[in-house]
Design an enzyme around this catalytic site. Structure first.
Site, PDB file in Angstrom:
ATOM      1  N   SER A 104     -17.784  22.565 -21.272  1.00  0.00           N
ATOM      2  CA  SER A 104     -18.740  23.057 -20.278  1.00  0.00           C
ATOM      3  C   SER A 104     -19.374  24.350 -20.804  1.00  0.00           C
ATOM      4  CB  SER A 104     -18.028  23.247 -18.943  1.00  0.00           C
ATOM      5  OG  SER A 104     -18.943  23.498 -17.907  1.00  0.00           O
TER       6      SER A 104
ATOM      7  N   ASP B 172     -22.011  12.531 -16.336  1.00  0.00           N
ATOM      8  CA  ASP B 172     -21.993  13.975 -16.122  1.00  0.00           C
ATOM      9  C   ASP B 172     -23.339  14.408 -15.547  1.00  0.00           C
ATOM     10  OD1 ASP B 172     -21.722  16.697 -16.151  1.00  0.00           O
ATOM     11  OD2 ASP B 172     -21.237  16.862 -18.282  1.00  0.00           O
TER      12      ASP B 172
ATOM     13  N   HIS C  39     -17.902  14.835 -16.763  1.00  0.00           N
ATOM     14  CA  HIS C  39     -17.959  16.149 -17.394  1.00  0.00           C
ATOM     15  C   HIS C  39     -16.776  16.415 -18.330  1.00  0.00           C
ATOM     16  CE1 HIS C  39     -19.720  20.102 -17.644  1.00  0.00           C
ATOM     17  NE2 HIS C  39     -18.666  20.718 -17.138  1.00  0.00           N
TER      18      HIS C  39
END
Length: 293
Positions: free
Chosen positions: A102, A239, A268
């Site tokens: 991320s 995602d 994700h």
């Protein structure tokens, strides 16, 4: 040291300003430094990886306990990058691969730019080119145009409960938000991520600054000419938290060596959602080119 899952696990911490930065070392083999929370991230990586790699999980200031009050000057991006170098020196790492998931992907990439002699490989997982308004608008467009009504209904239901969560635990608002964003975060839209966040320290001011300002304005092209280490970009098809994979196209030519892999049954966090395939891709990438020693 303790024994965890058949492997020796070493834990400790390093004082950096007001913060105690934790670290956990698990497994054996080539060192892979993983930036983030030493509580959240270890369960997201398979135990099989510990048979091939020495996983070194390190906190940054967003996840580290603070012994004293801290100011805006204590949570800047350059300070976070300096902390990674402090931890590297403290742990005696000479050459290693680095991974960020991320927003931590920006930390991994920017650290590698500044220390090209240290980093053999860079892995960015679930990272968009930036969190700019343009990129986030494209993520919203994909959500609106491609997502099933069932997934959208789960999202609306969970977001409707977010206000109650924050009112009950305002100090956990960042965690509450990520848990309630499950329909945008996971391939299985009803996945409950709450257990992953148990006992995780979150300093909201750090995330507000880094995710809300620094990563909004970041230009990853800057300094890329100094980075020769191969980069792996691992993205999940489901995602919807970050810009779609297509937004990376305009940046590909700026990398000396970029591999992009999309995981079809992941959101994700492909290292957890498709762990077997992720392990295969990661190990192949780490061992496939010269310079991984």
């Amino acid at each position: 040291m303790t024994s965890t899952g058949g492997f020796v696990s070493e834990t400790g911490s390093l004082r950096a300003g007001p913060f105690d930065l934790g670290y956990t070392i698990e497994g054996r083999g080539m060192p892979l430094l993983i930036i983030g929370s030493t509580i959240y991230y270890p369960p997201t990586f398979s135990w099989k990886l510990r048979e091939k790699l020495g996983l070194i999980f390190v906190d940054h200031r967003g996840f580290a306990p603070a012994r004293t009050e801290y100011a805006s000057g204590d949570i800047g991006f350059e300070t976070v990058l300096t902390d990674i170098e402090r931890l590297r020196a403290h742990l005696g790492l000479e050459r290693f691969a680095i991974l960020g998931h991320s927003g931590h992907g920006y930390m991994a990439l920017e650290y590698a730019k500044r220390h090209p002699g240290r980093v053999t490989r860079v892995v960015m997982v679930g990272t968009g080119p930036s969190h700019s308004a343009r990129h986030m608008a494209l993520a919203d467009q994909v959500w609106e145009e491609t997502v099933s009504p069932e997934r959208k209904a789960i999202f609306e239901r969970d977001m409707a409960a977010l206000g109650t969560d924050i009112a009950a635990r305002p100090e956990d608002r960042f965690k509450s938000l990520l848990i309630r964003l499950g329909a945008k975060s996971w391939h299985r839209p009803d996945f409950d991520a709450a257990p992953l966040w148990l006992d995780v320290t979150v300093n909201n001011a750090v995330f507000d600054h880094l995710w809300g300002e620094v990563f909004r304005d970041i230009d990853i092209r800057k300094g890329l000419s100094t980075l020769k280490a191969p980069v792996l970009l691992a993205l999940g098809r489901s995602d919807y938290l970050v810009a779609p994979a297509s937004t990376w196209d305009e940046y590909r030519g700026n990398f000396a060596d970029l591999t992009v892999r999309t995981f079809e049954k992941s959101g994700h966090t492909p290292q957890l959602e498709e762990s077997e395939l992720f392990d295969e891709v990661l190990l192949s990438f780490l061992g496939s080119r010269p310079g991984c020693g």
